[in-house]
Motif scaffolding. Structure first.
Motif, PDB file in Angstrom:
ATOM      1  N   LEU A  28       0.856  -1.191   0.000  1.00  0.00           N
ATOM      2  CA  LEU A  28       0.000   0.000   0.000  1.00  0.00           C
ATOM      3  C   LEU A  28       0.888   1.236   0.000  1.00  0.00           C
ATOM      4  CD1 LEU A  28      -2.873   1.235   0.213  1.00  0.00           C
ATOM      5  CD2 LEU A  28      -2.550   1.254   2.700  1.00  0.00           C
ATOM      6  N   ILE A  29       0.630   2.112  -0.985  1.00  0.00           N
ATOM      7  CA  ILE A  29       1.401   3.352  -1.131  1.00  0.00           C
ATOM      8  C   ILE A  29       0.482   4.525  -0.800  1.00  0.00           C
ATOM      9  CG2 ILE A  29       2.583   4.831  -2.798  1.00  0.00           C
ATOM     10  CD1 ILE A  29       3.117   2.234  -4.438  1.00  0.00           C
ATOM     11  N   ARG A  30       0.990   5.399   0.036  1.00  0.00           N
ATOM     12  CA  ARG A  30       0.217   6.599   0.364  1.00  0.00           C
ATOM     13  C   ARG A  30       1.117   7.807   0.107  1.00  0.00           C
ATOM     14  NH1 ARG A  30      -1.754   5.380   5.741  1.00  0.00           N
ATOM     15  NH2 ARG A  30      -3.311   4.049   4.769  1.00  0.00           N
ATOM     16  N   GLY A  31       0.692   8.666  -0.834  1.00  0.00           N
ATOM     17  CA  GLY A  31       1.574   9.765  -1.242  1.00  0.00           C
ATOM     18  C   GLY A  31       2.831   9.169  -1.856  1.00  0.00           C
ATOM     19  N   MET A 194      13.542  14.403  -4.450  1.00  0.00           N
ATOM     20  CA  MET A 194      13.589  13.918  -5.828  1.00  0.00           C
ATOM     21  C   MET A 194      14.878  14.370  -6.515  1.00  0.00           C
ATOM     22  SD  MET A 194      11.028  12.003  -6.648  1.00  0.00           S
ATOM     23  CE  MET A 194      10.924  12.036  -8.444  1.00  0.00           C
ATOM     24  N   LEU A 195      15.590  15.325  -5.895  1.00  0.00           N
ATOM     25  CA  LEU A 195      16.757  15.909  -6.556  1.00  0.00           C
ATOM     26  C   LEU A 195      17.842  16.231  -5.534  1.00  0.00           C
ATOM     27  CD1 LEU A 195      17.751  17.031  -9.297  1.00  0.00           C
ATOM     28  CD2 LEU A 195      16.681  19.192  -8.695  1.00  0.00           C
ATOM     29  N   ARG A 196      18.998  15.596  -5.717  1.00  0.00           N
ATOM     30  CA  ARG A 196      20.157  15.942  -4.888  1.00  0.00           C
ATOM     31  C   ARG A 196      21.357  16.129  -5.799  1.00  0.00           C
ATOM     32  NH1 ARG A 196      19.627  12.170   0.467  1.00  0.00           N
ATOM     33  NH2 ARG A 196      17.745  13.197   1.253  1.00  0.00           N
ATOM     34  N   ALA A 378       8.237   5.211  -1.963  1.00  0.00           N
ATOM     35  CA  ALA A 378       7.549   4.259  -2.848  1.00  0.00           C
ATOM     36  C   ALA A 378       8.188   4.257  -4.231  1.00  0.00           C
ATOM     37  CB  ALA A 378       6.072   4.612  -2.916  1.00  0.00           C
ATOM     38  N   ASP A 379       9.372   3.649  -4.328  1.00  0.00           N
ATOM     39  CA  ASP A 379      10.099   3.464  -5.587  1.00  0.00           C
ATOM     40  C   ASP A 379      10.118   1.964  -5.878  1.00  0.00           C
ATOM     41  OD1 ASP A 379      10.602   6.157  -5.320  1.00  0.00           O
ATOM     42  OD2 ASP A 379      12.788   5.985  -5.376  1.00  0.00           O
ATOM     43  N   GLU A 414       8.324   7.549  -6.231  1.00  0.00           N
ATOM     44  CA  GLU A 414       7.686   8.466  -5.265  1.00  0.00           C
ATOM     45  C   GLU A 414       6.158   8.356  -5.364  1.00  0.00           C
ATOM     46  OE1 GLU A 414       9.277   9.930  -2.933  1.00  0.00           O
ATOM     47  OE2 GLU A 414       8.076  11.588  -2.220  1.00  0.00           O
ATOM     48  N   GLY A 415       5.695   7.119  -5.522  1.00  0.00           N
ATOM     49  CA  GLY A 415       4.254   6.876  -5.560  1.00  0.00           C
ATOM     50  C   GLY A 415       3.575   7.239  -6.870  1.00  0.00           C
TER      51      GLY A 415
END
Ligand SMILES: [Zn+2]
Length: 445
Positions: A28-31, A194-196, A378-379, A414-415
């Motif tokens: 289960l993925i949330r966000g 999401m970005l580094r 969530a990847d 990321e979902g």
């Protein structure tokens, strides 16, 4: 908040400390986060049926030069060793601009996504004709992959005894200034980022000792990671001994280039003392087996590194020295190459898969990715073993790596779905390929 339930996977490969694999599992993925893992979870929001499928953490690519997808299979570079190969390609890369950088990055990222990759780094070290790191960052946002671009650099051109043409090198003050700009503008240190951004002079043979040192100081001041090429082949080690009077590991250590915030690409020629140094200092390695084969660089001592406790991830490397950018294919190659060196028991399919997922996430400092567990990002990659390449397989998890490399069925970052039913949903792939081929023809003409 958006919810997705992945339902009834044949096998869920968690990559947790116990190496747990769960049959008939739901996620289960949330966000952007994994909310629950188990059997018979209540459906909430969208449901993705995974019956008959294998679910793994998304694969993590720790080394690439996305721009090189525009120079695959260039005739003059097909059969050359590293330095000769570079001399063939530099003049072509010198004609790139922002459009070439953006389109080639889109292609490289799309190819990675279709091979199960959710998080990739990139090493961009030349900025001709107004190209900027920003061009690749735009591309990653469009495709929807988690992205760790590194601001690379070359400062020693031919006239100063270096390898690249003078037109492709930059002044060191300008390099440091732009490094600071991209970190301040884009780097996101928060969990789930999401970005580094990382800092990454190209290699010890294309920048000065001072720039290596100053880059390390800047990275530590800003709290970002450091990356470069190291000990890639015998020529590379010979250059280090002749020019710096020491082996590459020693050179890296002297300049502050070891530690948990550093990862080096290749490391094919690390000796046992250097392996010990990397283990002690928690320095990471991006192992690029196809590129090492393609350029005849040798077989990296990955077995010895892993046994010593060195953190190892996989990299497809630049598409010009691999030509293919399939990360699941790279996983297979990593396993096969250790067997060439150490025998058939040297690396299992599952260990190779662990290096490709959790291993890469650890190298990139992402303790929020790489494992399927509540609280992690969530990847996820969903693989359908129903294709021809795994037909007749008795162990569908091992088949992912032992059989011919498949395409991922669904990819979630990321979902958010990036690939569905084997097709990218974030970009028109046919149009992208057309655009890339027309740019390649223009460069060749
Ligand atoms: Zn590379």
């Amino acid at each position: 908040m958006q919810q997705i339930l992945i339902r009834g996977a044949e096998r869920l490969v968690t990559m947790n400390d116990a190496g747990e694999e769960i049959a008939g599992a739901d996620v289960l993925i949330r966000g952007g986060v994994i909310a629950a893992v188990g059997q018979g979870l209540a459906a909430a929001g969208e449901v993705i049926e995974a019956k008959g499928c294998i679910v793994t953490p998304g694969l993590v690519n720790t080394h690439h030069h996305l721009y090189q997808t525009l120079t695959r299979a260039v005739p003059g570079g097909q059969d050359a060793l590293l330095f000769g190969w570079l001399r063939t390609l530099y003049p072509i890369w010198a004609r790139f601009g922002p459009e070439e950088m953006r389109v080639s990055a889109l292609v490289g990222l799309a190819e990675l996504a279709l091979s199960g990759c959710t998080l990739t780094s990139d090493h961009l070290y030349l900025f001709p004709n107004g190209a900027r790191l920003d061009d690749t960052i735009e591309a990653a946002a469009e495709i929807g992959l988690r992205f760790h671009p590194t601001r690379g650099a070359m400062s020693i051109g031919e006239s100063a005894g270096g390898l690249p043409p003078d037109s492709l090198v930059e002044g060191e003050a300008a390099i440091l200034k732009d490094m600071e700009r991209v970190v301040d503008r884009f780097h996101d240190p928060r969990p789930g980022a999401m970005l580094r951004v990382g800092l990454a002079p190209c290699s010890p043979f294309s920048v000065s000792r001072a720039l290596m040192r100053e880059t390390a100081a800047l990275a530590r001041d800003k709290g970002v990671m450091l990356h470069t090429h190291l000990a890639e082949n015998a020529e590379d080690v010979a250059y280090s001994l002749e020019r710096f009077g020491c082996r590459p590991g020693q050179y890296a250590e002297d300049l502050g280039w070891t530690g948990p915030d550093v990862w080096h690409a290749h490391c094919v020629r690390l000796d046992p003392r250097e392996i010990g140094l990397f283990a002690r200092s928690r320095t990471g390695v991006a192992h690029c087996p196809c590129s090492n084969c393609r350029l005849g660089s040798g077989i990296a001592p990955v077995r010895a590194m892993r046994d010593a406790g060195v953190r190892v991830g996989l990299g497809v490397d630049g598409s010009a020295s691999n030509d293919g950018g399939s990360l699941i294919g790279e996983t297979r190659q990593a396993m096969l190459l250790q067997r060439v060196r150490n025998g058939a028991g040297a690396m299992s399919a599952r260990e190779a898969l662990a290096i490709a997922t959790r291993g890469g996430a650890e190298v990139l400092g992402r303790d929020d990715c790489g494992v399927i567990a509540p609280g992690r990002r969530a990847d996820l990659a969903i693989w359908d073993p129903g294709g021809i390449e795994a037909a007749g397989a008795w162990d569908p998890v091992a088949a992912l790596v032992l059989c011919a490399p498949p395409r991922v069925r669904d990819l979630i970052v990321e979902g958010r779905p990036v690939v569905r039913g084997g097709r990218l949903v974030t970009i028109d792939l046919a149009r992208l390929i057309e655009r890339q081929n027309s740019l390649a023809r223009r460069l060749a003409g």
